[in-house]
Design a protein around this motif. Structure first.
Motif, PDB file in Angstrom:
ATOM      1  N   ILE A  12       0.840  -1.272   0.104  1.00  0.00           N
ATOM      2  CA  ILE A  12       0.057   0.049   0.088  1.00  0.00           C
ATOM      3  C   ILE A  12       0.739   1.376   0.097  1.00  0.00           C
ATOM      4  O   ILE A  12       0.635   2.228  -0.649  1.00  0.00           O
ATOM      5  CB  ILE A  12      -1.158   0.088   1.239  1.00  0.00           C
ATOM      6  CG1 ILE A  12      -1.852  -1.043   1.151  1.00  0.00           C
ATOM      7  CG2 ILE A  12      -1.583   1.259   1.458  1.00  0.00           C
ATOM      8  CD1 ILE A  12      -2.940  -1.541   2.095  1.00  0.00           C
ATOM      9  N   GLN A  74      -5.563   1.607   9.572  1.00  0.00           N
ATOM     10  CA  GLN A  74      -6.483   2.468   8.857  1.00  0.00           C
ATOM     11  C   GLN A  74      -6.148   3.884   8.403  1.00  0.00           C
ATOM     12  O   GLN A  74      -6.392   4.165   7.418  1.00  0.00           O
ATOM     13  CB  GLN A  74      -7.771   2.642   9.602  1.00  0.00           C
ATOM     14  CG  GLN A  74      -8.707   1.344   9.897  1.00  0.00           C
ATOM     15  CD  GLN A  74      -8.872   0.644   8.509  1.00  0.00           C
ATOM     16  OE1 GLN A  74      -9.739   1.238   7.935  1.00  0.00           O
ATOM     17  NE2 GLN A  74      -8.571  -0.539   8.723  1.00  0.00           N
ATOM     18  N   LEU A  77      -4.696   3.157   5.036  1.00  0.00           N
ATOM     19  CA  LEU A  77      -5.761   3.103   4.028  1.00  0.00           C
ATOM     20  C   LEU A  77      -6.559   4.632   3.749  1.00  0.00           C
ATOM     21  O   LEU A  77      -6.904   4.669   2.694  1.00  0.00           O
ATOM     22  CB  LEU A  77      -6.902   2.080   4.321  1.00  0.00           C
ATOM     23  CG  LEU A  77      -6.409   0.647   4.640  1.00  0.00           C
ATOM     24  CD1 LEU A  77      -7.491  -0.191   5.144  1.00  0.00           C
ATOM     25  CD2 LEU A  77      -6.018   0.263   3.300  1.00  0.00           C
TER      26      LEU A  77
END
Length: 111
Positions: A12, A74, A77
């Motif tokens: 990511i 999180q 994200l």
């Protein structure tokens, strides 16, 4: 954090970096198009193509590991969503600019 979750987080992070780099290129190209200097975008095409290939590969890697991606912090994200939203807006702006740009043959004819 498990090794698999760490690997997903690294994928990511890589995707965020690639997307940020693409955003810079799209921003530069859009400025050139807005200022009617499309020739200024030409030198960016090789890097844009390389990054687009990296982006596609990175998206596939993240999508293939949804279970571990869901378990990463999180905050990461949220960053990915923000940079992706920016990327989509810049790409949409570029499509609009290109759709409304004079056709090269019209420019050559002085239209």
């Amino acid at each position: 954090m498990t090794d698999m979750t760490q690997a997903a987080a690294e994928r990511i992070e890589a995707l965020i970096g690639i997307t940020e780099s693409l955003n810079l290129i799209f921003d530069e190209e859009n400025t050139a198009l807005e200022e009617r200097r499309p020739e200024d975008a030409a030198p960016l095409q090789a890097e844009k193509a390389r990054l687009a290939s990296d982006y596609a590969r990175s998206i596939r890697a993240v999508a293939a590991d949804r279970a571990h991606v869901a378990s990463v912090d999180q905050t990461l994200l949220v960053r990915l969503r923000a940079v992706t939203t920016s990327f989509e807006a810049l790409a949409a702006r570029q499509r609009t600019l290109l759709d409304h740009a004079p056709h090269p043959s019209a420019v050559a004819q002085g239209a």
